[in-house]
Design an enzyme around this catalytic site. Structure first.
Site, PDB file in Angstrom:
ATOM      1  N   ARG A 140      -2.355   2.874  16.917  1.00 15.98           N
ATOM      2  CA  ARG A 140      -3.413   4.005  16.652  1.00 15.98           C
ATOM      3  C   ARG A 140      -4.880   4.018  17.704  1.00 15.98           C
ATOM      4  NH1 ARG A 140      -0.909   3.377  12.416  1.00 15.98           N
ATOM      5  NH2 ARG A 140      -1.911   1.351  11.639  1.00 15.98           N
ATOM      6  N   GLY A 200       2.742  -4.967   8.697  1.00 16.46           N
ATOM      7  CA  GLY A 200       3.760  -5.536   8.167  1.00 16.46           C
ATOM      8  C   GLY A 200       3.697  -6.321   7.066  1.00 16.46           C
ATOM      9  N   GLU A 202       5.464  -5.430   4.204  1.00 16.33           N
ATOM     10  CA  GLU A 202       6.781  -5.406   3.976  1.00 16.33           C
ATOM     11  C   GLU A 202       7.571  -6.845   4.275  1.00 16.33           C
ATOM     12  OE1 GLU A 202       5.318  -2.774   4.464  1.00 16.33           O
ATOM     13  OE2 GLU A 202       5.057  -2.165   2.287  1.00 16.33           O
ATOM     14  N   ASP A 319       3.451   0.226  -3.770  1.00 16.11           N
ATOM     15  CA  ASP A 319       3.249   0.299  -2.247  1.00 16.11           C
ATOM     16  C   ASP A 319       1.638   0.959  -2.007  1.00 16.11           C
ATOM     17  OD1 ASP A 319       3.449  -0.226   0.447  1.00 16.11           O
ATOM     18  OD2 ASP A 319       4.389   1.796   0.654  1.00 16.11           O
ATOM     19  N   ASN A 407      -2.810   9.125   3.472  1.00 21.63           N
ATOM     20  CA  ASN A 407      -2.354   7.959   4.306  1.00 21.63           C
ATOM     21  C   ASN A 407      -3.444   7.459   5.354  1.00 21.63           C
ATOM     22  OD1 ASN A 407      -0.654   6.077   6.000  1.00 21.63           O
ATOM     23  ND2 ASN A 407       0.891   6.430   4.412  1.00 21.63           N
ATOM     24  N   TRP A 408      -2.954   7.549   6.436  1.00 24.43           N
ATOM     25  CA  TRP A 408      -4.000   7.412   7.411  1.00 24.43           C
ATOM     26  C   TRP A 408      -4.566   8.337   8.464  1.00 24.43           C
ATOM     27  CZ3 TRP A 408      -3.181   8.548  12.559  1.00 24.43           C
ATOM     28  CH2 TRP A 408      -1.938   8.841  13.028  1.00 24.43           C
TER      29      TRP A 408
HETATM   30 CA    CA Z   1       3.027  -0.754   2.661  1.00 22.95          CA
END
Ligand code: CA
Length: 640
Positions: A140, A200, A202, A319, A407-408
């Site tokens: 990004r 990361g 997850e 999440d 989100n982003w």
């Molecule tokens: Ca996540």
């Protein structure tokens, strides 16, 4: 603004740039230039969010409401091979655009013409790294300081490149992919330090941010977002009581997007990702809040020590990473001038937090929300919908889904109007059920939930690489996990499917009635929505605003401009390049204002090691390589 040192004028480079215009004295970006970006003329774009406060508000006014419809392509630049979405915010300095591609290849091109000045490739071992990348091959952005481009590499390395030549000046190490970490976010330079987090959550990782001396690359400090053995930071020692004794796989809570910085308070603000695994059954954490996962945290820039936190979602199971944009503003609320942070969280609430102490000020549901009944008015702690929790035997459809209401996609803030612009997504959901017989994988993703097995209305499991089904709101990690699950299922003999969990009745939702993508303007002082128009995405693209009453938005392959006060559509351009859009920016060089955006996924590069290429899809349109597109008034360039 900048220290203009005549000794830095380099005539040879001025000639090499090939411009007919006289070159302005070359400057180096320093703390003062970064800090005072909001007071500059806005010709340059020196850091990820334009200012340390992440405002994405440009003082430029040449492009305005009366002429913005004349915007056309001025030039474009092929940023390199495809195989991942473009997500980088380009930076502009000394008449040059600097940016990075999905595989962390950094480039510098003339901001007037797109003529390449240099390219630098960290030569990531792509084959080795792929299994450690949770959510797409992306980067990004970069940072800029003291004649150097600070460039993270997705494999965990951090480089400083000479701004003039692209040659490495120093190299440092943020994290190792062997430990399941990757780097996808743009670093921030604050008080001479480069600050960056890891991706990361997850995977079995312990989230952190680290600071490096911008001149030497030496690590200055590291702040973990999850408690661990040997903690000395009192903030982390306190947090340990909010976790079960055995933290599975490190805890997660990675910082993979927003970092903003208040130079007066000397505080670094970060948002933290989900705790891992997602479900509290599999992480054995029933009743624990899990600090500082799914939180906004302030850290002292000098020491890296904890200052305060606000946890958006205690004990999160859905999440709800809280890594979204942390935008600072000084606004008068109920007659009191307040220093605030604003965040449009994945979870559907738009928060205002006092950035001096982390105290909750207010929040509104800006998208449909069914996991919470509301927030506690004084603390901001969610009042959970008692039916939002799930188990092995009971599944539930939750909105927002793991893709988030926001989100982003960068927001922006017009300080004169007091309006915050948010590109997001309302409605759609995701069905959660706990994965039976969960086995912890020390080298892979551990969500602890079932994919694509929930009963209706959960959509059928999409094919590998297929886009999300209509009305489904999934994140890149879900898409990637599905692809991995489908690949594993294809490779393994069929196993008897476990009995499907029983789906709960749909939960009642609060928030706006209407579903779909949107751009909204939020009045920071009154806490009211001012206007909302359809069209927008939570992931990718995003906004910037200008002093000429404009807000630009990139979404769905198009570039839009709206009047900032009323939301009247003034521009809609189809870029012609398919794929992921990065955030747009604006700059001025030689008296001309431009709008720039990186876009595209492009064809994947040829397989490494002579592996056979996948069969081509005869119905697919010819893939276009990702590009940097630059627009100006009366631009007439064509895409090749
Ligand atoms: Ca996540």
């Amino acid at each position: 603004m900048f220290f203009r040192r005549s000794s830095l004028v380099i005539p040879a480079l001025a000639l090499a740039a090939g411009s007919a215009f006289a070159q302005a004295p070359r400057t180096k970006v320093d703390d003062l230039a970064l800090r005072n970006a909001a007071q500059s003329k806005g010709e340059e774009w020196l850091s990820y969010g334009f200012t340390p406060q992440e405002t994405r508000y440009s003082p430029l006014t040449q492009i305005n409401a009366s002429n913005v419809s004349r915007l056309g392509l001025a030039w474009s630049y092929e940023v390199g091979p495809g195989g991942g979405g473009q997500e980088a915010t380009p930076l502009v300095h000394n008449g040059v655009i600097f940016s990075t591609t999905q595989w962390s290849v950094v480039f510098a091109v003339d901001a007037r013409t797109g003529k390449e000045k240099w390219r630098w490739d960290p030569e990531v071992n792509q084959t080795a790294l792929r299994s450690k990348i949770c959510c797409g091959v992306v980067q990004r952005g970069i940072a800029m300081y003291d004649g150097k481009i600070i460039a993270p590499s997705i494999d965990g390395r951090l480089f400083a490149l000479d701004e003039e030549t692209g040659k490495p000046v120093w190299e440092s190490r943020v994290a190792y992919p062997q430990d399941n970490y990757t780097l996808t976010m743009a670093p921030r330079v604050a008080k001479g330090k480069v600050i960056i987090g890891v991706s990361g959550a997850e995977y079995p990782v312990r989230g952190f941010i680290a600071a490096f001396d911008a001149k030497t690359g030496q690590q200055s400090w590291k702040f973990y977002t999850v408690p661990g053995p040997g903690d000395k930071d009192p903030g982390l020692i306190k947090a340990a009581a909010t976790w079960p004794k055995n933290i599975i796989g490190g805890g997660g809570a990675t910082v993979w997007d927003a970092i903003s910085y208040d130079p007066e308070l000397e505080l670094v603000y970060i948002g933290t990702g989900n705790a891992g695994p997602w479900s509290e059954d599999t992480r054995m954490s029933k009743g624990f809040d899990l600090l500082y996962a799914a939180s906004i945290v302030a850290v002292d820039v000098n020491t890296g020590l904890y200052k305060w936190h606000f946890q958006n979602v205690p004990g999160d199971e859905w999440d709800f990473d809280s890594v979204q944009h942390l935008l600072q503003a000084d606004v008068t609320i109920k007659g009191v001038k307040r220093k605030v942070l604003m965040q449009a969280n994945k979870n559907g609430f738009l928060y205002t937090i006092d950035r001096t102490n982390g105290k909750f000020v207010r929040a509104i549901p800006f998208a449909k929300v069914n996991w919470a009944l509301g927030l506690d008015e004084s603390t901001g702690r969610p009042i959970l919908n008692p039916n939002a929790k799930y188990s092995e035997t009971e599944s539930v459809n939750i909105t927002p889904g793991p893709g988030g209401a926001h989100n982003w996609s960068p927001m922006s803030f017009n300080p004169n109007l007091g309006l915050l612009y948010v590109s997001g997504q309302s409605g759609g959901g995701f069905t959660y059920a706990v994965q039976p017989n969960f086995q912890f994988n020390p080298q892979g993703q551990n969500m602890g939930i079932v994919f694509g097995r929930g009963p209706a209305p959960a959509p059928a499991k999409p094919a590998v690489g297929a886009p999300a089904a209509a009305g489904e709101n999934v994140s890149p990690e879900v898409a990637a996990a599905r692809a991995a699950a489908a690949a594993a299922a294809a490779a393994a003999p069929p196993a008897p499917a476990p009995a499907a969990a029983k789906l709960r009745e749909p939960l009642a939702a609060i928030g706006p009635e209407k579903d779909g993508g949107f751009l909204m303007a939020y009045d920071a002082a009154t806490g009211q929505e001012r206007w909302r128009v359809p069209g927008g995405s939570a992931i990718g693209g995003g906004t910037f605003a200008t002093a000429s009453n404009l807000v630009f938005q990139a979404t769905g392959g198009k570039l839009y401009a709206y009047s900032a006060d009323k939301g009247e559509k003034l521009l809609e351009i189809a870029t012609g390049v398919p794929g992921q859009m990065a955030p747009p920016i604006t700059y001025m060089v030689d008296g001309k204002q431009y709008v720039a955006i990186q876009i595209g996924n492009g064809p994947p590069p040829p397989p490494a090691n002579g592996a056979p290429a996948p069969p081509p899809n005869p119905n697919a349109p010819p893939a276009m390589k990702p590009r940097l597109l630059v627009y100006a008034l009366d631009g007439t360039a064509k895409l090749p």
